[in-house]
Design a protein around this motif. Structure first.
Motif, PDB file in Angstrom:
ATOM      1  N   TYR A  70       0.812  -1.221   0.000  1.00 27.81           N
ATOM      2  CA  TYR A  70       0.000   0.000   0.000  1.00 27.81           C
ATOM      3  C   TYR A  70       0.847   1.274   0.000  1.00 27.81           C
ATOM      4  CZ  TYR A  70      -4.339  -2.532   0.266  1.00 27.81           C
ATOM      5  OH  TYR A  70      -5.403  -3.340  -0.039  1.00 27.81           O
TER       6      TYR A  70
ATOM      7  N   TYR B  10      -7.657   3.439  -4.554  1.00 25.61           N
ATOM      8  CA  TYR B  10      -8.267   2.588  -3.515  1.00 25.61           C
ATOM      9  C   TYR B  10      -9.681   3.043  -3.148  1.00 25.61           C
ATOM     10  CZ  TYR B  10      -9.046  -0.314   0.492  1.00 25.61           C
ATOM     11  OH  TYR B  10      -9.605  -1.221   1.351  1.00 25.61           O
TER      12      TYR B  10
ATOM     13  N   GLU C 206      -8.954   3.408  14.450  1.00 27.50           N
ATOM     14  CA  GLU C 206      -8.995   2.418  13.373  1.00 27.50           C
ATOM     15  C   GLU C 206      -7.563   2.102  12.968  1.00 27.50           C
ATOM     16  OE1 GLU C 206     -11.034   3.148   9.604  1.00 27.50           O
ATOM     17  OE2 GLU C 206     -10.541   1.107   8.956  1.00 27.50           O
TER      18      GLU C 206
ATOM     19  N   GLY D  25      -5.053   0.420  10.375  1.00 29.15           N
ATOM     20  CA  GLY D  25      -5.119   0.112   8.941  1.00 29.15           C
ATOM     21  C   GLY D  25      -6.259   0.894   8.320  1.00 29.15           C
TER      22      GLY D  25
ATOM     23  N   GLY E 122      -6.398   3.048   6.038  1.00 32.79           N
ATOM     24  CA  GLY E 122      -6.407   3.216   4.585  1.00 32.79           C
ATOM     25  C   GLY E 122      -6.779   4.634   4.190  1.00 32.79           C
TER      26      GLY E 122
ATOM     27  N   ASP F 239      -2.177   4.134  10.088  1.00 36.23           N
ATOM     28  CA  ASP F 239      -1.814   3.316   8.923  1.00 36.23           C
ATOM     29  C   ASP F 239      -0.316   3.448   8.687  1.00 36.23           C
ATOM     30  OD1 ASP F 239      -3.840   2.129   6.484  1.00 36.23           O
ATOM     31  OD2 ASP F 239      -1.707   2.343   5.980  1.00 36.23           O
ATOM     32  N   THR F 240       0.267   2.388   8.125  1.00 36.03           N
ATOM     33  CA  THR F 240       1.699   2.423   7.805  1.00 36.03           C
ATOM     34  C   THR F 240       1.960   3.231   6.535  1.00 36.03           C
ATOM     35  OG1 THR F 240       1.319   0.374   6.606  1.00 36.03           O
ATOM     36  CG2 THR F 240       2.321   0.168   8.775  1.00 36.03           C
ATOM     37  N   SER F 241       0.947   3.384   5.701  1.00 32.76           N
ATOM     38  CA  SER F 241       1.172   3.914   4.352  1.00 32.76           C
ATOM     39  C   SER F 241       0.935   5.416   4.276  1.00 32.76           C
ATOM     40  CB  SER F 241       0.239   3.186   3.365  1.00 32.76           C
ATOM     41  OG  SER F 241       0.131   3.925   2.172  1.00 32.76           O
TER      42      SER F 241
ATOM     43  N   MET G 272      -1.599   6.256   1.415  1.00 35.52           N
ATOM     44  CA  MET G 272      -3.005   6.002   1.781  1.00 35.52           C
ATOM     45  C   MET G 272      -3.515   7.112   2.697  1.00 35.52           C
ATOM     46  SD  MET G 272      -4.198   3.212   0.292  1.00 35.52           S
ATOM     47  CE  MET G 272      -5.366   2.167   1.149  1.00 35.52           C
TER      48      MET G 272
ATOM     49  N   THR H  62       1.891   1.727  13.187  1.00 36.23           N
ATOM     50  CA  THR H  62       1.616   0.327  12.854  1.00 36.23           C
ATOM     51  C   THR H  62       0.716  -0.276  13.921  1.00 36.23           C
ATOM     52  OG1 THR H  62       3.446  -0.599  14.115  1.00 36.23           O
ATOM     53  CG2 THR H  62       3.930   0.095  11.859  1.00 36.23           C
ATOM     54  N   ALA H  63       0.092  -1.372  13.563  1.00 36.81           N
ATOM     55  CA  ALA H  63      -0.732  -2.091  14.535  1.00 36.81           C
ATOM     56  C   ALA H  63       0.110  -2.539  15.716  1.00 36.81           C
ATOM     57  CB  ALA H  63      -1.360  -3.311  13.860  1.00 36.81           C
ATOM     58  N   GLU H  64       1.365  -2.809  15.447  1.00 34.01           N
ATOM     59  CA  GLU H  64       2.252  -3.332  16.485  1.00 34.01           C
ATOM     60  C   GLU H  64       2.800  -2.217  17.363  1.00 34.01           C
ATOM     61  OE1 GLU H  64       2.721  -3.752  13.119  1.00 34.01           O
ATOM     62  OE2 GLU H  64       1.765  -5.715  12.960  1.00 34.01           O
TER      63      GLU H  64
ATOM     64  N   SER I  91     -10.500  -3.209   9.881  1.00 32.57           N
ATOM     65  CA  SER I  91     -11.278  -3.627   8.720  1.00 32.57           C
ATOM     66  C   SER I  91     -10.341  -4.035   7.591  1.00 32.57           C
ATOM     67  CB  SER I  91     -12.175  -2.464   8.259  1.00 32.57           C
ATOM     68  OG  SER I  91     -12.727  -2.754   6.989  1.00 32.57           O
ATOM     69  N   ARG I  92     -10.444  -5.269   7.166  1.00 31.42           N
ATOM     70  CA  ARG I  92      -9.678  -5.808   6.036  1.00 31.42           C
ATOM     71  C   ARG I  92      -8.170  -5.608   6.222  1.00 31.42           C
ATOM     72  NH1 ARG I  92     -12.763  -4.718   0.478  1.00 31.42           N
ATOM     73  NH2 ARG I  92     -11.466  -2.862   0.423  1.00 31.42           N
ATOM     74  N   VAL I  93      -7.709  -5.787   7.429  1.00 34.60           N
ATOM     75  CA  VAL I  93      -6.271  -5.571   7.662  1.00 34.60           C
ATOM     76  C   VAL I  93      -5.590  -6.732   8.385  1.00 34.60           C
ATOM     77  CG1 VAL I  93      -6.569  -4.240   9.821  1.00 34.60           C
ATOM     78  CG2 VAL I  93      -4.566  -3.845   8.420  1.00 34.60           C
TER      79      VAL I  93
ATOM     80  N   LEU J 295      -1.084  -8.283   8.835  1.00 34.16           N
ATOM     81  CA  LEU J 295      -0.252  -8.068  10.022  1.00 34.16           C
ATOM     82  C   LEU J 295       0.789  -9.173  10.180  1.00 34.16           C
ATOM     83  CD1 LEU J 295      -3.007  -6.936  12.569  1.00 34.16           C
ATOM     84  CD2 LEU J 295      -1.660  -5.548  10.954  1.00 34.16           C
TER      85      LEU J 295
HETATM   86  C1  LIG Z   1      -7.144  -3.329   2.472  1.00 32.08           C
HETATM   87  S1  LIG Z   1      -6.651  -1.809   3.238  1.00 32.08           S
HETATM   88  C2  LIG Z   1      -8.038  -1.526   4.326  1.00 32.08           C
HETATM   89  C3  LIG Z   1      -8.403  -0.066   4.471  1.00 32.08           C
HETATM   90  C4  LIG Z   1      -9.694   0.182   5.251  1.00 32.08           C
HETATM   91  N1  LIG Z   1      -9.585  -0.266   6.622  1.00 32.08           N
HETATM   92  C5  LIG Z   1     -10.876  -0.476   4.573  1.00 32.08           C
HETATM   93  O1  LIG Z   1     -11.515  -1.352   5.170  1.00 32.08           O
HETATM   94  O2  LIG Z   1     -11.172  -0.121   3.425  1.00 32.08           O
HETATM   95  C6  LIG Z   1      -5.401  -2.321   4.382  1.00 32.08           C
HETATM   96  C7  LIG Z   1      -4.651  -1.146   5.020  1.00 32.08           C
HETATM   97  O3  LIG Z   1      -3.882  -1.636   6.124  1.00 32.08           O
HETATM   98  C8  LIG Z   1      -2.632  -0.965   6.151  1.00 32.08           C
HETATM   99  N2  LIG Z   1      -1.670  -1.787   6.897  1.00 32.08           N
HETATM  100  C9  LIG Z   1      -1.015  -2.895   6.472  1.00 32.08           C
HETATM  101  N3  LIG Z   1      -0.243  -3.385   7.454  1.00 32.08           N
HETATM  102  C10 LIG Z   1      -0.398  -2.582   8.535  1.00 32.08           C
HETATM  103  C11 LIG Z   1       0.148  -2.564   9.859  1.00 32.08           C
HETATM  104  N4  LIG Z   1       1.020  -3.483  10.266  1.00 32.08           N
HETATM  105  N5  LIG Z   1      -0.257  -1.591  10.699  1.00 32.08           N
HETATM  106  C12 LIG Z   1      -1.146  -0.639  10.295  1.00 32.08           C
HETATM  107  N6  LIG Z   1      -1.679  -0.600   9.045  1.00 32.08           N
HETATM  108  C13 LIG Z   1      -1.320  -1.561   8.174  1.00 32.08           C
HETATM  109  C14 LIG Z   1      -2.300  -0.775   4.680  1.00 32.08           C
HETATM  110  O4  LIG Z   1      -1.355   0.259   4.484  1.00 32.08           O
HETATM  111  C15 LIG Z   1      -3.677  -0.449   4.087  1.00 32.08           C
HETATM  112  O5  LIG Z   1      -3.937   0.932   4.069  1.00 32.08           O
END
Ligand SMILES: C[S@@+](CC[C@H](N)C(=O)[O-])C[C@H]1O[C@@H](n2cnc3c(N)ncnc32)[C@H](O)[C@@H]1O
Length: 254
Positions: A5, A14, A45, A47, A49, A70-72, A75, A94-96, A111-113, A117
């Protein structure tokens, strides 16, 4: 798949490739909000996005604050452009390692993340730190046991690839239990994401999800060709909405 991302192209498409009708987004947001009894919850929230749920939770849950992590950077740039709201703050993290104080939030959304991880137990421990005791984490995902989204009908190799990276129900719940969470409920919920197969085809042309980076150009074009053929058969007077179902696991923080 790590850091896919960070790609500016993917970040740029996206939102338009993953948004849902307002009514669907509102229904999802109310479902997520039903897991906290706070009238003005503080929400994080992970991740986030492009921020679709962050601004929705600020609008429809009367959230006192929403922090989108979010890491990105690309995004989050899109999130600030497309989903700005006075109660929402977007931060790189990051989530961590969530860059906020402890015991700060009533509700966390992932959501969808979870399939992205690298260390889910570590992420769950970090969520336990930032949530107040008894706070809820809502995980919106697809368990490995139920990879039945329409996308797999057109790109069947994605189902095989996703079966390797999406957690099963028990793997996910065990990882959160290891961090002290208790399960409140596991359900699923489905809402339309596009009004027709034509609209679904139109959004897929932009390859708006990270999963498509795993396909060759030829594989992607072959699936798109089959999807276009089916979309062209759809009567314009009787469009068929495309509905996506997600699993929803809700856990309480220790
Ligand atoms: C599929 S998108 C989901 C975005 C939004 N939550 C949604 O449901 O539409 C996944 C997102 O998670 C982020 N992401 C991936 N690994 C992550 C991490 N370790 N910590 C935080 N964010 C992360 C990505 O950069 C990306 O923006």
């Amino acid at each position: 798949m790590a850091r896919v991302y960070d790609d500016e192209r993917l970040a740029g498409v996206y939102q338009s490739g993953n948004e849902m009708p307002d009514r669907s987004l509102r229904d999802w947001t109310h479902l997520i909000g039903s897991f906290t009894d706070r009238p003005t919850p503080a929400v994080v929230e992970i991740g986030a996005g492009t921020g679709m749920f962050c601004s929705a939770m600020a609008r429809w849950l009367n959230a006192s604050t929403v922090v989108g992590v979010d890491t990105s950077v690309p995004m989050l740039t899109q999130a600030r452009l497309l989903n700005a709201h006075p109660s929402v703050r977007y931060v790189v993290g990051t989530a961590e390692s969530v860059p906020t104080a402890s015991d700060r939030f009533d509700l966390a959304l992932l959501s969808r993340v979870v399939h992205h991880l690298p260390d889910r137990v570590r992420a769950a421990r970090e969520l336990a730190r930032v949530l107040r005791p008894g706070g809820a984490v809502v995980i919106r995902t697809t368990f490995r046991e139920r990879l039945d989204a329409l996308v797999y009908d057109y790109w069947p190799r994605l189902r095989e690839l996703d079966a390797q990276r999406f957690p099963s129900r028990s793997e996910l719940l065990d990882d959160f239990a290891a961090a002290g969470f208790t399960v409140r409920s596991v359900t699923s919920f489905a809402r339309p994401v596009t009004a027709s197969l034509r609209d679904y085809h139109a959004r897929m042309t932009s390859r708006p999800q990270s999963k498509f980076t795993q396909l060759t150009a030829a594989e992607f074009q072959e699936g798109l060709r089959r999807l276009r053929a089916d979309a062209q058969e759809e009567p314009t007077t009787r469009p068929v909405p495309v509905i996506e179902r997600y699993d929803v696991a809700v856990l309480s923080a220790p």
